[in-house]
Design a protein around this motif. Structure first.
Motif, PDB file in Angstrom:
ATOM      1  N   LEU A 183      41.574  47.386  44.227  1.00 49.99           N
ATOM      2  CA  LEU A 183      40.855  48.155  43.218  1.00 49.99           C
ATOM      3  C   LEU A 183      41.438  47.835  41.853  1.00 49.99           C
ATOM      4  O   LEU A 183      42.611  48.123  41.582  1.00 49.99           O
ATOM      5  CB  LEU A 183      40.981  49.653  43.508  1.00 49.99           C
ATOM      6  N   TYR A 184      40.638  47.203  41.011  1.00 50.21           N
ATOM      7  CA  TYR A 184      41.045  46.952  39.630  1.00 50.21           C
ATOM      8  C   TYR A 184      40.823  48.227  38.826  1.00 50.21           C
ATOM      9  O   TYR A 184      39.735  48.813  38.860  1.00 50.21           O
ATOM     10  CB  TYR A 184      40.232  45.797  39.036  1.00 50.21           C
ATOM     11  N   LYS A 244      37.348  57.630  40.135  1.00 51.57           N
ATOM     12  CA  LYS A 244      36.248  58.064  41.015  1.00 51.57           C
ATOM     13  C   LYS A 244      36.288  57.276  42.321  1.00 51.57           C
ATOM     14  O   LYS A 244      36.182  57.840  43.418  1.00 51.57           O
ATOM     15  CB  LYS A 244      34.887  57.800  40.346  1.00 51.57           C
ATOM     16  N   VAL A 245      36.429  55.973  42.179  1.00 53.98           N
ATOM     17  CA  VAL A 245      36.460  55.096  43.351  1.00 53.98           C
ATOM     18  C   VAL A 245      37.696  55.385  44.196  1.00 53.98           C
ATOM     19  O   VAL A 245      37.622  55.446  45.437  1.00 53.98           O
ATOM     20  CB  VAL A 245      36.421  53.619  42.918  1.00 53.98           C
ATOM     21  N   ALA A 246      38.841  55.586  43.534  1.00 56.31           N
ATOM     22  CA  ALA A 246      40.080  55.864  44.267  1.00 56.31           C
ATOM     23  C   ALA A 246      39.964  57.150  45.090  1.00 56.31           C
ATOM     24  O   ALA A 246      40.482  57.232  46.211  1.00 56.31           O
ATOM     25  CB  ALA A 246      41.246  55.957  43.297  1.00 56.31           C
ATOM     26  N   VAL A 279      36.473  47.932  34.186  1.00 57.41           N
ATOM     27  CA  VAL A 279      36.848  48.466  35.485  1.00 57.41           C
ATOM     28  C   VAL A 279      36.133  49.803  35.690  1.00 57.41           C
ATOM     29  O   VAL A 279      35.745  50.453  34.715  1.00 57.41           O
ATOM     30  CB  VAL A 279      38.389  48.646  35.579  1.00 57.41           C
ATOM     31  N   PRO A 280      35.908  50.141  36.980  1.00 61.54           N
ATOM     32  CA  PRO A 280      36.480  49.566  38.186  1.00 61.54           C
ATOM     33  C   PRO A 280      35.740  48.326  38.661  1.00 61.54           C
ATOM     34  O   PRO A 280      34.576  48.101  38.341  1.00 61.54           O
ATOM     35  CB  PRO A 280      36.313  50.695  39.214  1.00 61.54           C
ATOM     36  N   ALA A 281      36.471  47.576  39.458  1.00 62.99           N
ATOM     37  CA  ALA A 281      35.907  46.486  40.241  1.00 62.99           C
ATOM     38  C   ALA A 281      36.718  46.426  41.528  1.00 62.99           C
ATOM     39  O   ALA A 281      37.858  46.889  41.564  1.00 62.99           O
ATOM     40  CB  ALA A 281      35.986  45.164  39.490  1.00 62.99           C
ATOM     41  N   LYS A 301      32.716  41.374  46.496  1.00 60.64           N
ATOM     42  CA  LYS A 301      33.287  41.752  45.213  1.00 60.64           C
ATOM     43  C   LYS A 301      32.216  42.519  44.444  1.00 60.64           C
ATOM     44  O   LYS A 301      31.060  42.086  44.378  1.00 60.64           O
ATOM     45  CB  LYS A 301      33.718  40.526  44.416  1.00 60.64           C
ATOM     46  N   LEU A 302      32.602  43.640  43.861  1.00 66.79           N
ATOM     47  CA  LEU A 302      31.630  44.479  43.162  1.00 66.79           C
ATOM     48  C   LEU A 302      32.243  45.065  41.906  1.00 66.79           C
ATOM     49  O   LEU A 302      33.446  45.316  41.841  1.00 66.79           O
ATOM     50  CB  LEU A 302      31.168  45.645  44.051  1.00 66.79           C
TER      51      LEU A 302
END
Length: 239
Positions: free
Chosen positions: A20-21, A31-33, A67-69, A78-79
């Motif tokens: 996670l970048y 949010k992603v984390a 970021v995020p990516a 990869k997104l």
């Protein structure tokens, strides 16, 4: 192989950590984390400086330069863009639908709230932060007033909804990804440096009590506590 498994409805196991970048200054990576943590998906955060986002090799892989990516070694995908990443993680790894509703209308209402978070909450909160902390011209009262009023409007939208449904979460009696998507942007109101001032939490609790209670419930979740601690640590390192 991963796409074949998904096509026949089998789970893809996150055997290798997702990269996670991230950056501590922006709420979207967190949010992603939170979603990764809720789903028990291992991940490694690579905290980036803003300058690195506009350089190679990052920018050629993720052309928005933000970021995020993610890089998922389990599927080769990869997104970039937090909403797309969240949808991908749910479809790939949340096979028991712990954070998702699968029947109508909730299935579509959760998407509605995610889009509202991304088009309403994020941009308005972000613009308030920009003009308060980063814009070279100072004392732009009209800009600060505009985005401050929009922050109150966003909180009001959620307040009306929670008052009408009288449920603890946006979709009912259990948390979904739609609720969790709002969490890191609310950190800009709750914790220093606060974009609406140190007294705003008291105003929030008084004027939007349902939204306040909903937020406090989300803040108490172990995943949220863990990720906020990770962000605080990253900020302390000066990124």
């Amino acid at each position: 192989m991963a796409s074949i498994k998904q096509a026949v409805g089998l789970a893809v196991k996150p055997e290798k950590p997702i990269k996670l970048y991230s950056h501590p200054g922006g709420p979207n990576p967190w949010k992603v984390a939170i979603i990764l943590t809720e789903l028990g998906i291992p991940y490694n955060s690579e905290v980036m400086d803003f300058a690195q986002l506009k350089q190679e090799p990052f920018e050629s892989q993720f052309p928005n330069g933000r970021v995020p990516a993610i890089e998922d070694p389990n599927t080769g995908i990869k997104l970039w863009e937090s909403g797309a990443i969240i949808e991908y993680l749910l479809e790939t790894y949340d096979t028991s639908n712990d954070l998702s509703y699968t029947s109508s209308p909730e299935k579509f209402e959760q998407k509605q709230w995610l889009h509202f978070q991304m088009s309403g909450q994020g941009p308005y909160f972000g613009q308030r932060a920009w003009f308060l902390f980063y814009h070279p011209e100072k004392n732009l009262t009209s800009c600060l007033d505009r985005y401050g009023n929009e922050i109150r409007r966003v909180l009001g939208v959620i307040e009306r909804h929670l008052t009408k449904t009288n449920k603890p979460y946006l979709l009912g009696d259990r948390v979904s990804y739609a609720d969790l998507a709002f969490v890191p942007w609310h950190w800009l109101l709750l914790y220093k440096p606060q974009i609406m001032g140190e007294d705003f939490p008291k105003e929030w609790e008084k004027e939007f009590p349902k939204t306040w209670a909903w937020t406090q419930g989300l803040e108490a979740r172990p995943s949220v506590k863990k990720v906020r601690e990770e962000r605080v640590e990253a900020m302390s390192k000066g990124h």
